[in-house]
Scaffold this motif. Structure first.
Motif, PDB file in Angstrom:
ATOM      1  N   GLY A  70      21.004   0.283 -28.381  1.00 50.74           N
ATOM      2  CA  GLY A  70      20.426  -1.036 -28.562  1.00 50.74           C
ATOM      3  C   GLY A  70      21.286  -2.203 -28.132  1.00 50.74           C
ATOM      4  N   TYR A  71      22.415  -1.952 -27.463  1.00 50.58           N
ATOM      5  CA  TYR A  71      23.257  -3.043 -26.967  1.00 50.58           C
ATOM      6  C   TYR A  71      23.965  -2.587 -25.694  1.00 50.58           C
ATOM      7  CZ  TYR A  71      27.104  -0.693 -29.549  1.00 50.58           C
ATOM      8  OH  TYR A  71      28.023   0.198 -30.025  1.00 50.58           O
ATOM      9  N   GLU A  72      24.714  -3.501 -25.082  1.00 45.38           N
ATOM     10  CA  GLU A  72      25.272  -3.249 -23.758  1.00 45.38           C
ATOM     11  C   GLU A  72      26.476  -2.308 -23.797  1.00 45.38           C
ATOM     12  OE1 GLU A  72      23.923  -4.230 -20.972  1.00 45.38           O
ATOM     13  OE2 GLU A  72      22.375  -5.424 -21.974  1.00 45.38           O
ATOM     14  N   LEU A  73      26.543  -1.433 -22.806  1.00 39.75           N
ATOM     15  CA  LEU A  73      27.740  -0.619 -22.585  1.00 39.75           C
ATOM     16  C   LEU A  73      28.790  -1.515 -21.934  1.00 39.75           C
ATOM     17  CD1 LEU A  73      29.341   2.009 -22.466  1.00 39.75           C
ATOM     18  CD2 LEU A  73      28.154   2.552 -20.321  1.00 39.75           C
ATOM     19  N   ASP A  74      29.786  -1.871 -22.699  1.00 45.99           N
ATOM     20  CA  ASP A  74      30.831  -2.763 -22.210  1.00 45.99           C
ATOM     21  C   ASP A  74      32.082  -2.523 -23.048  1.00 45.99           C
ATOM     22  OD1 ASP A  74      31.735  -4.765 -20.419  1.00 45.99           O
ATOM     23  OD2 ASP A  74      29.781  -5.761 -20.556  1.00 45.99           O
ATOM     24  N   VAL A  75      33.059  -3.400 -22.938  1.00 43.05           N
ATOM     25  CA  VAL A  75      34.299  -3.222 -23.684  1.00 43.05           C
ATOM     26  C   VAL A  75      34.015  -3.386 -25.179  1.00 43.05           C
ATOM     27  CG1 VAL A  75      36.649  -4.045 -24.047  1.00 43.05           C
ATOM     28  CG2 VAL A  75      35.655  -4.096 -21.754  1.00 43.05           C
ATOM     29  N   PRO A  76      34.374  -2.417 -26.002  1.00 40.95           N
ATOM     30  CA  PRO A  76      34.084  -2.525 -27.439  1.00 40.95           C
ATOM     31  C   PRO A  76      34.936  -3.591 -28.112  1.00 40.95           C
ATOM     32  CG  PRO A  76      35.414  -0.573 -27.008  1.00 40.95           C
ATOM     33  CD  PRO A  76      35.036  -1.136 -25.672  1.00 40.95           C
ATOM     34  N   VAL A  77      34.282  -4.390 -28.935  1.00 33.55           N
ATOM     35  CA  VAL A  77      34.972  -5.400 -29.732  1.00 33.55           C
ATOM     36  C   VAL A  77      35.417  -4.803 -31.056  1.00 33.55           C
ATOM     37  CG1 VAL A  77      34.687  -7.607 -30.947  1.00 33.55           C
ATOM     38  CG2 VAL A  77      33.728  -7.306 -28.651  1.00 33.55           C
ATOM     39  N   ASN A  78      34.618  -3.889 -31.599  1.00 35.03           N
ATOM     40  CA  ASN A  78      34.958  -3.301 -32.895  1.00 35.03           C
ATOM     41  C   ASN A  78      34.912  -1.779 -32.831  1.00 35.03           C
ATOM     42  OD1 ASN A  78      32.204  -2.776 -32.880  1.00 35.03           O
ATOM     43  ND2 ASN A  78      31.721  -4.152 -34.581  1.00 35.03           N
ATOM     44  N   TRP A  79      35.376  -1.159 -33.911  1.00 36.11           N
ATOM     45  CA  TRP A  79      35.466   0.301 -33.938  1.00 36.11           C
ATOM     46  C   TRP A  79      34.085   0.961 -33.951  1.00 36.11           C
ATOM     47  CZ3 TRP A  79      40.078   2.347 -37.369  1.00 36.11           C
ATOM     48  CH2 TRP A  79      41.272   1.883 -36.823  1.00 36.11           C
ATOM     49  N   SER A  80      33.100   0.280 -34.482  1.00 30.64           N
ATOM     50  CA  SER A  80      31.747   0.850 -34.469  1.00 30.64           C
ATOM     51  C   SER A  80      31.280   1.073 -33.042  1.00 30.64           C
ATOM     52  CB  SER A  80      30.775  -0.080 -35.201  1.00 30.64           C
ATOM     53  OG  SER A  80      31.130  -0.237 -36.551  1.00 30.64           O
ATOM     54  N   ALA A  81      31.520   0.093 -32.170  1.00 31.76           N
ATOM     55  CA  ALA A  81      31.136   0.234 -30.768  1.00 31.76           C
ATOM     56  C   ALA A  81      31.965   1.315 -30.092  1.00 31.76           C
ATOM     57  CB  ALA A  81      31.303  -1.096 -30.044  1.00 31.76           C
ATOM     58  N   TYR A  82      33.265   1.372 -30.401  1.00 33.74           N
ATOM     59  CA  TYR A  82      34.100   2.421 -29.819  1.00 33.74           C
ATOM     60  C   TYR A  82      33.534   3.800 -30.166  1.00 33.74           C
ATOM     61  CZ  TYR A  82      38.069   5.238 -28.419  1.00 33.74           C
ATOM     62  OH  TYR A  82      38.860   6.192 -27.791  1.00 33.74           O
ATOM     63  N   GLU A  83      33.129   3.978 -31.408  1.00 28.28           N
ATOM     64  CA  GLU A  83      32.589   5.261 -31.841  1.00 28.28           C
ATOM     65  C   GLU A  83      31.268   5.569 -31.134  1.00 28.28           C
ATOM     66  OE1 GLU A  83      31.950   7.789 -35.961  1.00 28.28           O
ATOM     67  OE2 GLU A  83      32.288   5.635 -36.065  1.00 28.28           O
ATOM     68  N   ASP A  84      30.407   4.565 -30.981  1.00 23.68           N
ATOM     69  CA  ASP A  84      29.156   4.784 -30.252  1.00 23.68           C
ATOM     70  C   ASP A  84      29.425   5.210 -28.816  1.00 23.68           C
ATOM     71  OD1 ASP A  84      27.619   4.127 -32.440  1.00 23.68           O
ATOM     72  OD2 ASP A  84      27.150   2.088 -31.755  1.00 23.68           O
ATOM     73  N   ILE A  85      30.377   4.547 -28.170  1.00 23.34           N
ATOM     74  CA  ILE A  85      30.701   4.884 -26.775  1.00 23.34           C
ATOM     75  C   ILE A  85      31.312   6.281 -26.690  1.00 23.34           C
ATOM     76  CG2 ILE A  85      32.142   4.229 -24.803  1.00 23.34           C
ATOM     77  CD1 ILE A  85      31.855   1.297 -25.806  1.00 23.34           C
ATOM     78  N   ALA A  86      32.155   6.618 -27.659  1.00 20.18           N
ATOM     79  CA  ALA A  86      32.731   7.963 -27.692  1.00 20.18           C
ATOM     80  C   ALA A  86      31.645   9.019 -27.832  1.00 20.18           C
ATOM     81  CB  ALA A  86      33.730   8.071 -28.844  1.00 20.18           C
ATOM     82  N   ASP A  87      30.704   8.765 -28.714  1.00 21.34           N
ATOM     83  CA  ASP A  87      29.583   9.688 -28.914  1.00 21.34           C
ATOM     84  C   ASP A  87      28.730   9.785 -27.647  1.00 21.34           C
ATOM     85  OD1 ASP A  87      27.611  11.260 -30.572  1.00 21.34           O
ATOM     86  OD2 ASP A  87      26.377   9.504 -30.101  1.00 21.34           O
ATOM     87  N   PHE A  88      28.503   8.645 -27.016  1.00 21.33           N
ATOM     88  CA  PHE A  88      27.653   8.597 -25.819  1.00 21.33           C
ATOM     89  C   PHE A  88      28.210   9.471 -24.700  1.00 21.33           C
ATOM     90  CE2 PHE A  88      26.734   6.333 -21.746  1.00 21.33           C
ATOM     91  CZ  PHE A  88      25.376   6.592 -21.685  1.00 21.33           C
ATOM     92  N   PHE A  89      29.464   9.283 -24.361  1.00 19.92           N
ATOM     93  CA  PHE A  89      30.027  10.037 -23.243  1.00 19.92           C
ATOM     94  C   PHE A  89      30.248  11.503 -23.603  1.00 19.92           C
ATOM     95  CE2 PHE A  89      31.047   5.808 -21.555  1.00 19.92           C
ATOM     96  CZ  PHE A  89      30.703   5.982 -20.221  1.00 19.92           C
ATOM     97  N   THR A  90      30.623  11.776 -24.841  1.00 24.19           N
ATOM     98  CA  THR A  90      30.894  13.164 -25.236  1.00 24.19           C
ATOM     99  C   THR A  90      29.614  13.971 -25.398  1.00 24.19           C
ATOM    100  OG1 THR A  90      32.887  12.431 -26.416  1.00 24.19           O
ATOM    101  CG2 THR A  90      32.038  14.632 -26.946  1.00 24.19           C
TER     102      THR A  90
END
Length: 640
Positions: A265-285
């Protein structure tokens, strides 16, 4: 520090080609990529005056970028100012000074050395590219110019610290000059074992101090300043930061951006917080899984029981989560180790029961996420790796991002032909400001910088101290500093990072220059003044974190043990009377509930430790640090 490792176990210190990583976290700068031809556009974040220095043009006429060269006699057998002329002309370029200004510095050092000509001084530092540059090249140039012989030893970092502590304890003069991490800024003033740099350059060493030393030009000046007297006890020699690393080419792919936004529900970009980092980690893995025919992962880390596991946590991981208090360069009264000090700088405890935060909810959250991400999103073998073994993995092209990445890796990640390097020599990756955890607030530090610094031991006789100080100045003066930073990629002067040459190098360094030119860099700081005995206290971290990783202890149990061990070391120092200034004075224990109700750190557990994920474009994130309270306000956010 008391890290145990092997430095250059096969004697490859002089080689120019990278051969992998050894166990010294800072020993990755011996060599690196030669600059590739061509020039790519680089966004400039900073003042207009800084932007004016970033001229277009190649760097092919400059020395190889990120490569520590072998020694060559650029003095051509000359001595004194004749040698200086040759060194300045043929080797000490680039510089932010004109050649005439460089020669003026060399003349001062040459003339100031007259009473000490023919002397020998002994210097010691750990093995890094920066210090090899000094030991193998600068020490010889200095001898030709001044007539003072320097025996500059390099050794394992733990051995360096051991020799320093032994020398201070016995009062013997074995080494006249040390390079010591600024992490010891809480140790040296309390032990009263060094001559403060501020005192020396205004007193005993005033007549032999360069008028152009310019202490305000040092990026890390605040890191080496003791708050009770506002004096510099050390002077920086080289530094690097611990940042976020990501595959910009993958993040920019329209198909992946579309797929990520559809799921989260939001843009794939540089994470500002750990929640986004975790979403991106889940996405690629778990969503992308494969790219370019390879199994990929959304996270990289390491977890083997090893001293390097301590660096992974006490190098500001808890502050990244938001465990400490506000304050720059160090949280006050509770720092990034969770140690509280009183108004007189006496450490009063690490445990929550004593007013510290090492075992607080924010710290436990940070350790829980560290372990969880390692298990769920990193390659399976990562949990059994040390820092040195994990270091080369992102360069192999299978990692999408890494939240805890030292800029010391930059030169080794730019070698032509690597899967993470473009054909024109520019990197496919970028380094960026690190995302923060849910307990973080504007005004807190957000990451770690390592800052190796010179110290003047009180055990050194005055005449030798003077000769040694001339050598230290030679290694950090403006005539030399940019050339050293160019080779080792550990910039420590503002004037160097803002130079035209570093602007031209920026496209090949993946964000290093932009970070240090931006206001973000001041939020990345070393271990601070609250830690009263750095060398004696580091083992509490790695031994207990290893127990958490193995499952022998829960994150709460493990952090309780870290806090207990830190308090015990401070208690021993207190009862033994080992420290002369602001020694530990532990608070009596009170209930955790009492301290968690007080303002600031330790902070009570949040009702929601997983706020909506937030991302920003790289350039926007750097700009946000002009007003840190604005970070995330314009971010793309998830709705959950």
């Amino acid at each position: 520090m008391t890290k145990k490792h092997e430095d250059d176990p096969q004697g490859r210190a002089g080689e120019k080609t990278p051969r992998g990583f050894n166990a010294n976290r800072r020993n990755f700068l011996r060599s690196g990529a030669a600059a590739a031809a061509g020039m790519a556009a680089v966004p400039f974040i900073g003042t207009s005056a800084q932007a004016a220095t970033a001229s277009s043009g190649g760097i092919s006429s400059l020395p190889p970028l990120g490569q520590v060269p072998d020694y060559k006699d650029y003095g051509r057998g000359k001595k004194g100012m004749d040698a200086a002329e040759n060194w300045v002309t043929d080797f000490l370029q680039p510089s932010t000074l004109t050649k005439d200004q460089q020669m003026a510095e060399m003349k001062f050092l040459h003339e100031a050395a007259a009473p000490y000509r023919g002397m020998e001084v002994n210097v010691v530092s750990e093995v890094t590219g920066t210090h090899q540059f000094e030991a193998n090249i600068l020490s010889k140039a200095f001898e030709q110019i001044t007539g003072i012989k320097v025996n500059h030893d390099t050794m394992q970092e733990g051995d360096t610290v051991s020799k320093l502590e032994t020398q201070m304890a016995t009062g013997t003069d074995v080494y006249d000059l040390f390079i010591n991490d600024s992490d010891f800024i809480g140790t040296h003033p309390r032990m009263d074992d060094v001559v403060p740099i501020t005192d020396y350059i205004t007193g005993e060493g005033k007549d032999i101090t360069l008028s152009t030393l310019d202490v305000d030009d040092f990026i890390g000046k605040s890191f080496v300043t003791w708050p009770l007297d506002n004096k510099m006890y050390m002077i920086p020699d080289g530094q690097f930061a611990n940042l976020y690393w990501y595959r910009k080419d993958w993040f920019d792919r329209p198909d992946l951006k579309k797929k990520f936004k559809a799921k989260y529900g939001y843009e794939l970009d540089v994470p500002v917080n750990w929640s986004a980092y975790e979403d991106i980690a889940d996405f690629f893995t778990n969503e992308v899984k494969h790219l370019d025919g390879k199994r990929i992962y959304g996270h990289m880390d390491y977890g083997k029981k090893d001293p390097s596991l301590g660096w992974r946590i006490h190098d500001s991981w808890l502050s990244m989560a938001g465990m400490s208090d506000k304050g720059l360069p160090f949280g006050h009264p509770v720092d990034d180790w969770g140690i509280r000090v009183n108004e007189d700088q006496n450490p009063v405890g690490a445990s929550v029961e004593r007013g510290g935060a090492t075992n607080s909810p924010a710290a436990v959250y940070a350790i829980t996420k560290y372990k969880e991400w390692l298990q769920k999103y990193a390659p399976p073998e990562a949990a059994g790796m040390t820092f040195s073994e994990a270091g080369p993995v992102p360069a192999q092209g299978q990692i999408a991002q890494q939240i805890f990445w030292y800029t010391a890796f930059a030169s080794s990640m730019t070698t032509p032909g690597l899967p993470v390097v473009n054909d024109d020599g520019t990197p496919k990756w970028r380094m960026a400001p690190s995302p923060h955890g849910p307990y973080w607030e504007a005004g807190m530090k957000l990451g770690y910088q390592d800052c190796g610094s010179w110290i003047l031991p009180k055990t050194t006789p005055k005449k030798k101290r003077a000769a040694s100080w001339l050598y230290a100045q030679f290694c950090i003066c403006k005539s030399v500093s940019l050339r050293k930073s160019w080779a080792a990629l550990t910039p420590f002067r503002t004037s160097d990072i803002n130079s035209k040459e570093m602007g031209e190098a920026a496209p090949y360094l993946g964000g290093l220059v932009e970070f240090f030119r931006s206001p973000a860099h001041k939020y990345w700081t070393p271990t601070g003044t609250n830690v009263p005995a750095y060398g004696k206290m580091t083992s509490a971290w790695w031994k207990n974190i290893a127990q958490i990783n193995s499952g022998a202890l829960t994150p709460q149990e493990g952090m309780d043990k870290v806090a207990e061990d830190l308090d015990e070391v401070m208690h021993r120092i207190q009862i033994a009377g080992l420290e002369k200034v602001a020694p530990p004075k532990l608070n009596p224990k009170k209930s955790k509930e009492y301290w968690l109700k007080q303002p600031g750190s330790p902070k009570p557990k949040l009702a929601n430790e997983n706020p909506p994920g937030e991302t920003l474009p790289y350039e926007e994130l750097l700009k946000a640090f002009n007003d840190p309270s604005s970070i995330g306000k314009n971010a793309s956010k998830s709705k959950s």
